[in-house]
Every structure is written in structure tokens, then in C-alpha cells.
Design a protein around this motif. Structure first.
Motif, PDB file in Angstrom:
ATOM      1  N   THR A 144      37.803  35.908  48.052  1.00 26.96           N
ATOM      2  CA  THR A 144      38.171  36.762  46.932  1.00 26.96           C
ATOM      3  C   THR A 144      36.889  37.216  46.254  1.00 26.96           C
TER       4      THR A 144
ATOM      5  N   ASP B 181      42.648  35.152  54.623  1.00 28.92           N
ATOM      6  CA  ASP B 181      42.966  36.377  53.900  1.00 28.92           C
ATOM      7  C   ASP B 181      41.776  36.826  53.055  1.00 28.92           C
TER       8      ASP B 181
ATOM      9  N   HIS C  34      40.627  39.259  49.797  1.00 31.46           N
ATOM     10  CA  HIS C  34      41.044  39.957  48.586  1.00 31.46           C
ATOM     11  C   HIS C  34      39.806  40.603  47.978  1.00 31.46           C
TER      12      HIS C  34
ATOM     13  N   ARG D 259      44.813  38.759  56.465  1.00 28.39           N
ATOM     14  CA  ARG D 259      45.327  39.956  55.798  1.00 28.39           C
ATOM     15  C   ARG D 259      44.322  40.446  54.766  1.00 28.39           C
TER      16      ARG D 259
ATOM     17  N   SER E 253      43.931  42.490  51.234  1.00 24.87           N
ATOM     18  CA  SER E 253      44.748  42.802  50.075  1.00 24.87           C
ATOM     19  C   SER E 253      43.838  43.122  48.895  1.00 24.87           C
TER      20      SER E 253
ATOM     21  N   ASN F  58      42.582  43.266  45.176  1.00 23.45           N
ATOM     22  CA  ASN F  58      42.812  42.359  44.047  1.00 23.45           C
ATOM     23  C   ASN F  58      43.895  42.888  43.121  1.00 23.45           C
TER      24      ASN F  58
ATOM     25  N   GLN G 153      46.603  44.351  43.871  1.00 22.93           N
ATOM     26  CA  GLN G 153      47.924  43.990  44.398  1.00 22.93           C
ATOM     27  C   GLN G 153      48.267  42.550  44.045  1.00 22.93           C
ATOM     28  N   ARG G 154      47.278  41.657  44.088  1.00 19.08           N
ATOM     29  CA  ARG G 154      47.526  40.252  43.738  1.00 19.08           C
ATOM     30  C   ARG G 154      47.896  40.144  42.271  1.00 19.08           C
TER      31      ARG G 154
END
Length: 130
Positions: free
Chosen positions: A70, A85, A87, A102, A104, A106, A108-109
Motif C-alpha cells: 500500500t 495485492d 494498493h 489484484r 486497487s 487507494n 476504492q479501498r
């Protein structure tokens, strides 16, 4: 660099750390870490192995990671092998990098947690580097 500081820590290729790392400064890791890493900025060397989650304002990954990443600004170099994953707010991936997980943004989280986009946040960016 960390806010108001020019301090950073380097873990050489012969260093093996078992346990979580939390730092308010920038880290450069060439060794092996079995644990989660939380820091201002992370630079991972090509021979480095991280088995755990990475959380940083910015990260430049070029080694092996088994765990989620992240970061607001994330660069995945061609030598990187990531299993987990990812982020990000801004993402750059070099041609040849390997990611098994995946992607994604941030936002979206955060939206998933609050069901609305936080005010003042910008749309995520993805950049593919050659």
C-alpha cells in the motif's frame, strides 16, 4: 525523505530481520525481512526479499515481495516479483515486472469502507513504463 528530516536507514544484503519494522524515516532494504514494514519511503534492492505487508508514502520495489503493498506513489521495477495485492494512488510498472495479485486504487479501498469518495481526493493514476 521523511518530513523535515534527511535521515534514512539502510539494511544491507547480509541483514535478515524477523519481525515488523516501523520507521518514520526512509528505508533502503537489500536484505531479507520476515514481517510487515511501515515507513515514510521504501527503496527495495533487487536481491531483497520481503515476506509481509508493506505500507509507505512512496515505494520503489525491485526485489521479491510476498504480501500486500500500500503506497501513495508506487514504482514497480522490471526485476520485481510481487505476490500480493497492490494498493496505490499513483502507479508506475516497468515492462517485465511480475505481479500476482489484484491492483486497487487507494480511493476504492476508502470508498469501500465509507461508501463515498473522500472529499479532496484525486483520481488514481496508472503509468506503464518501457
Amino acid at each position: 525523505m521523511a518530513q523535515g528530516s534527511s535521515t534514512f536507514s539502510v539494511f544491507g544484503s547480509d541483514v535478515v530481520i524477523t519481525g515488523d519494522i516501523s520507521a518514520s524515516v526512509d528505508l533502503h532494504i537489500d536484505g531479507k525481512v520476515d514481517g510487515d514494514i511501515k515507513c515514510a519511503s521504501l527503496v527495495q534492492g533487487e536481491s531483497s526479499v520481503i515476506n509481509g505487508a508493506v505500507t509507505a508514502e512512496s515505494a520503489r520495489m525491485s526485489g521479491r515481495v510476498k504480501g500486500s503493498i500500500t503506497a501513495k506513489e508506487l514504482v514497480i521495477l522490471k526485476s520485481a516479483k510481487i505476490e500480493g495485492d497492490v494498493h496505490y494512488d499513483a502507479l508506475t510498472i516497468e515492462h517485465g515486472a511480475q505481479v500476482d495479485g489484484r491492483f486497487s486504487p487507494n480511493s476504492q479501498r476508502q470508498a469501500g469502507a465509507s461508501l463515498s469518495k473522500p472529499s479532496g481526493s484525486s483520481d488514481p493514476q496508472l503509468q506503464i513504463a518501457n
